[in-house]
Write an enzyme that holds these catalytic residues in place. Structure first.
Site, PDB file in Angstrom:
ATOM      1  N   TYR A  60       0.121 -58.999  -6.119  1.00  0.00           N
ATOM      2  CA  TYR A  60       0.555 -58.741  -4.749  1.00  0.00           C
ATOM      3  C   TYR A  60       1.416 -59.910  -4.268  1.00  0.00           C
ATOM      4  CZ  TYR A  60       0.830 -58.437   0.248  1.00  0.00           C
ATOM      5  OH  TYR A  60       1.329 -58.413   1.524  1.00  0.00           O
ATOM      6  N   GLN A  87      19.274 -23.999  30.914  1.00  0.00           N
ATOM      7  CA  GLN A  87      18.977 -22.614  31.272  1.00  0.00           C
ATOM      8  C   GLN A  87      17.475 -22.582  31.589  1.00  0.00           C
ATOM      9  OE1 GLN A  87      18.842 -19.767  28.106  1.00  0.00           O
ATOM     10  NE2 GLN A  87      19.398 -18.052  29.423  1.00  0.00           N
ATOM     11  N   ASN A 114      25.943  -8.711  13.308  1.00  0.00           N
ATOM     12  CA  ASN A 114      26.428  -9.842  14.099  1.00  0.00           C
ATOM     13  C   ASN A 114      25.700 -11.130  13.709  1.00  0.00           C
ATOM     14  OD1 ASN A 114      27.125 -11.618  16.141  1.00  0.00           O
ATOM     15  ND2 ASN A 114      25.817 -10.624  17.676  1.00  0.00           N
ATOM     16  N   SER A 132      -1.510 -66.837 -15.219  1.00  0.00           N
ATOM     17  CA  SER A 132      -2.190 -65.623 -14.768  1.00  0.00           C
ATOM     18  C   SER A 132      -3.322 -65.952 -13.790  1.00  0.00           C
ATOM     19  CB  SER A 132      -2.770 -64.886 -15.969  1.00  0.00           C
ATOM     20  OG  SER A 132      -1.710 -64.388 -16.736  1.00  0.00           O
ATOM     21  N   LYS A 165      12.330 -25.338  17.772  1.00  0.00           N
ATOM     22  CA  LYS A 165      12.659 -25.122  16.359  1.00  0.00           C
ATOM     23  C   LYS A 165      13.904 -25.886  15.939  1.00  0.00           C
ATOM     24  CE  LYS A 165      14.933 -20.640  16.924  1.00  0.00           C
ATOM     25  NZ  LYS A 165      14.898 -19.262  16.424  1.00  0.00           N
ATOM     26  N   ARG A 169       7.852 -17.925  16.969  1.00  0.00           N
ATOM     27  CA  ARG A 169       7.401 -17.538  15.629  1.00  0.00           C
ATOM     28  C   ARG A 169       7.221 -18.713  14.675  1.00  0.00           C
ATOM     29  NH1 ARG A 169      11.547 -13.166  13.895  1.00  0.00           N
ATOM     30  NH2 ARG A 169      12.755 -14.058  15.586  1.00  0.00           N
ATOM     31  N   ARG A 202      -8.881 -75.198 -10.588  1.00  0.00           N
ATOM     32  CA  ARG A 202     -10.008 -74.303 -10.879  1.00  0.00           C
ATOM     33  C   ARG A 202     -11.185 -75.183 -11.231  1.00  0.00           C
ATOM     34  NH1 ARG A 202      -6.544 -72.659 -16.035  1.00  0.00           N
ATOM     35  NH2 ARG A 202      -7.386 -74.126 -17.555  1.00  0.00           N
TER      36      ARG A 202
HETATM   37  C1  UD1 Z   1      21.291 -12.380  18.622  1.00  0.00           C
HETATM   38  C2  UD1 Z   1      22.347 -11.333  18.869  1.00  0.00           C
HETATM   39  C3  UD1 Z   1      22.360 -10.356  17.700  1.00  0.00           C
HETATM   40  C4  UD1 Z   1      22.605 -11.092  16.412  1.00  0.00           C
HETATM   41  C5  UD1 Z   1      21.574 -12.227  16.223  1.00  0.00           C
HETATM   42  C6  UD1 Z   1      21.960 -13.067  15.054  1.00  0.00           C
HETATM   43  C7  UD1 Z   1      22.426 -11.051  21.307  1.00  0.00           C
HETATM   44  C8  UD1 Z   1      22.114 -10.163  22.427  1.00  0.00           C
HETATM   45  N1  UD1 Z   1      22.069 -10.627  20.098  1.00  0.00           N
HETATM   46  O1  UD1 Z   1      20.046 -11.719  18.617  1.00  0.00           O
HETATM   47  O2  UD1 Z   1      23.377  -9.373  17.878  1.00  0.00           O
HETATM   48  O3  UD1 Z   1      22.571 -10.215  15.305  1.00  0.00           O
HETATM   49  O4  UD1 Z   1      21.550 -13.076  17.387  1.00  0.00           O
HETATM   50  O5  UD1 Z   1      20.931 -13.991  14.772  1.00  0.00           O
HETATM   51  O6  UD1 Z   1      23.016 -12.105  21.511  1.00  0.00           O
HETATM   52  N2  UD1 Z   1      19.086 -18.195  23.540  1.00  0.00           N
HETATM   53  C9  UD1 Z   1      19.194 -18.953  24.686  1.00  0.00           C
HETATM   54  N3  UD1 Z   1      18.844 -18.405  25.873  1.00  0.00           N
HETATM   55  C10 UD1 Z   1      18.405 -17.126  25.990  1.00  0.00           C
HETATM   56  C11 UD1 Z   1      18.286 -16.361  24.815  1.00  0.00           C
HETATM   57  C12 UD1 Z   1      18.648 -16.907  23.623  1.00  0.00           C
HETATM   58  O7  UD1 Z   1      19.587 -20.121  24.627  1.00  0.00           O
HETATM   59  O8  UD1 Z   1      18.128 -16.701  27.115  1.00  0.00           O
HETATM   60  C13 UD1 Z   1      19.480 -18.789  22.256  1.00  0.00           C
HETATM   61  C14 UD1 Z   1      18.342 -18.878  21.285  1.00  0.00           C
HETATM   62  O9  UD1 Z   1      17.701 -20.151  21.377  1.00  0.00           O
HETATM   63  C15 UD1 Z   1      19.057 -18.698  19.959  1.00  0.00           C
HETATM   64  C16 UD1 Z   1      20.274 -17.848  20.291  1.00  0.00           C
HETATM   65  O10 UD1 Z   1      20.442 -17.951  21.682  1.00  0.00           O
HETATM   66  O11 UD1 Z   1      19.527 -19.933  19.425  1.00  0.00           O
HETATM   67  C17 UD1 Z   1      20.099 -16.385  19.892  1.00  0.00           C
HETATM   68  O12 UD1 Z   1      19.002 -15.842  20.593  1.00  0.00           O
HETATM   69  P1  UD1 Z   1      17.956 -14.868  19.898  1.00  0.00           P
HETATM   70  O13 UD1 Z   1      16.914 -14.538  20.867  1.00  0.00           O
HETATM   71  O14 UD1 Z   1      17.525 -15.463  18.599  1.00  0.00           O
HETATM   72  O15 UD1 Z   1      18.865 -13.608  19.665  1.00  0.00           O
HETATM   73  P2  UD1 Z   1      18.602 -12.461  18.641  1.00  0.00           P
HETATM   74  O16 UD1 Z   1      17.654 -11.487  19.211  1.00  0.00           O
HETATM   75  O17 UD1 Z   1      18.303 -13.005  17.302  1.00  0.00           O
END
Ligand code: UD1
Ligand code: CA
Length: 466
Positions: free
Chosen positions: A374, A82, A181, A413, A24, A17, A448
């Site tokens: 300068y 990952q 959360n 000057s 990001k 996004r 000059r």
């Molecule tokens: C997650 C939480 C949600 C919470 C929200 C807060 C879960 C299932 N949900 O949702 O309850 O309210 O954060 O912002 O955890 N990431 C990885 N690998 C992955 C997926 C995600 O490294 O496979 C990282 C992302 O880069 C990010 C963080 O984990 O920094 C959270 O992932 P994101 O996809 O933003 O989770 P949300 O859907 O926002």
């Protein structure tokens, strides 16, 4: 009670996004990259340096650039890869599989890489909760929102514990819950490892949710924060701008508490690492960037830009001047409309006036370059006066050459110094001179062409007489 803590910073996500070509967590914010704020928040947890700790970044998407940037600043940080983003629980599995030693920490602190507003003092509260209750297996930072859309909801257990239900999985009743959360957790490592074994992807997103580690009838709880700001995650450029604004406000408050006067703090940009001192007055539209350091009682008028420069006490920076990589020593005055380029070293009580550009030059104490000049690759001795329209001809098209002017010299000057050239102390150069030869101490130079006056000849060229 002291314990060891492994810190997992989840940063493998795709940042779709944001619509940028970078991860990001490397988005620019307050003169730094987003991830640096997250790391600094961890490092500023009380007693963090006394605890046994290790920060590991879980990386995936665009990880090369992330690792290059982070490792240059924080060589002690580790990385776990990952390969496919299958959810936050899967990311935690990568965290443990990447480094077996992460399994040995008493607690695991889980953070998201995209929450730059997080502060050490917020994390302290999670540590306090587990210190006060050693039976607690996990705590989650939560907060309340009028519009909780998109967040996981905190659903309290009937007797104890809680579960977290994602927006996509929530029914209409659960969707009404306002406590959400933050994505930040402190979990006993043994408990986390055990729970991760059974996490599955039977949910609407078909992802492995870390939130499934929280269950009813387990000793887990939420710590509800009254302020949501700290947990703002950056998903869009609009959120990036909003977070920048909040960080800048915090920075202004910090500096104000030191005794810095902001004429209009809404209209200044001041990067996180900039240092100001007591008694400074910062005018409107001033931009202070990078590692700039400003000494006590410096006055900065409107529209001044300062990047990575050192400005000593009692300096006046007059309107619309631009400084980059410069050092301005005590009591000097710069501008208005002056430009100091890298390695400009301006001595005490010097006066640099309007439309003067100075690059890679040292001006000793009390030098005046007051107008339209300068000065490049030059050394100018103490108390010398450089007249209007002075130019160092420092570049011959291939190489740069040096101009040296001694102490207490006077350059009239409209003079040019064809470098390399050296003028001794107490020299005097007549206005309009192009200097190509060195001057010894005490020499007077005039270079000059001779003036010729021809009587009455002007009338041939003038349209009328008066
Ligand atoms: C997650 C939480 C949600 C919470 C929200 C807060 C879960 C299932 N949900 O949702 O309850 O309210 O954060 O912002 O955890 N990431 C990885 N690998 C992955 C997926 C995600 O490294 O496979 C990282 C992302 O880069 C990010 C963080 O984990 O920094 C959270 O992932 P994101 O996809 O933003 O989770 P949300 O859907 O926002
Ligand atoms: Ca998120």
């Amino acid at each position: 009670m002291s314990f060891s803590v492994g810190v997992a910073v989840l940063a493998a996500g795709k940042s779709k996004r944001l619509n940028l070509d970078i991860s990001k967590i490397l988005a620019p914010i307050q003169g730094k990259k987003l991830i640096e704020f997250v790391i600094e928040s961890v490092k500023s947890v009380d007693d963090f340096s006394q605890m046994k700790t290790q920060i590991t970044l879980v990386v995936g998407h665009l990880r090369e650039a992330v690792e290059a940037h982070v490792s240059a600043l924080y060589p002690e940080i580790k990385y776990a890869i990952q390969h496919e983003q299958k959810g936050t629980a899967d990311a935690m599995r990568a965290y443990f599989n990447g480094h077996d030693s992460n399994k040995n920490f008493d607690y695991t602190l889980v953070l998201c890489g995209d929450t730059p507003l997080l502060r050490g003092e917020d994390l302290n509260q999670l540590f306090l909760a587990v210190k006060n209750d050693s039976a607690l297996e996990a705590v989650v930072a939560s907060f309340c929102l009028d519009n909780p859309f998109g967040y996981g909801r905190i659903v309290a257990g009937k007797k104890q514990g809680l579960r977290i239900v994602e927006e996509k999985d929530a029914d209409s009743v659960l969707k009404k819950i306002n406590e959400v959360n933050s994505g930040i957790y402190l979990i006993k490592t043994s408990y986390l490892l055990k729970m991760l074994e059974s996490v599955n992807s039977n949910n609407a997103a078909q992802e492995y949710y870390l939130t499934d580690v929280f269950q009813e009838d387990h000793p887990v709880k939420s710590i509800c924060f009254s302020e949501a700001d700290s947990f703002l995650g950056i998903n869009t450029l609009r959120e990036l701008e909003a977070a920048t604004r909040i960080l800048r406000c915090r920075k202004v408050e910090q500096e104000r508490a030191k005794g810095v006067i902001f004429v209009d703090s809404q209209r200044v940009l001041i990067d996180e690492d900039v240092q100001l001192s007591r008694g400074c007055i910062i005018g409107p539209n001033v931009c202070l960037h990078g590692k700039t350091q400003i000494g006590a009682n410096v006055s900065i008028e409107m529209g001044v830009v300062v990047k990575d420069s050192i400005v000593d006490e009692q300096v006046n920076l007059l309107a619309n001047s631009y400084l980059e990589g410069a050092h301005v020593r005590a009591g000097a005055s710069i501008g208005p409309f002056a430009r100091l380029r890298p390695a400009a070293d301006i001595g005490e009580k010097c006066k640099i006036g309007n439309f003067v550009e100075i690059k890679k030059s040292t001006l000793e104490e009390g030098v005046k370059v007051s107008h339209l000049s300068y000065v490049g690759d030059a050394q100018i001795g103490a108390e010398s006066n450089i007249g209007c329209g002075f130019i160092t001809c420092n570049y011959d098209g291939i190489n740069k050459h040096k101009t040296e002017i001694g102490k207490n010299s006077f350059i009239g000057s409209d003079c040019q110094m064809v470098a390399p050239v050296k003028l001794g102390n107490n020299t005097f150069v007549a206005a309009g001179s192009t200097i190509t030869h060195d001057l010894n101490e005490g020499d007077f130079a005039i270079a000059r062409s001779k003036q010729v006056n021809k009587a009455e000849l002007a009338y041939r060229f003038l349209k009328k007489r008066i």
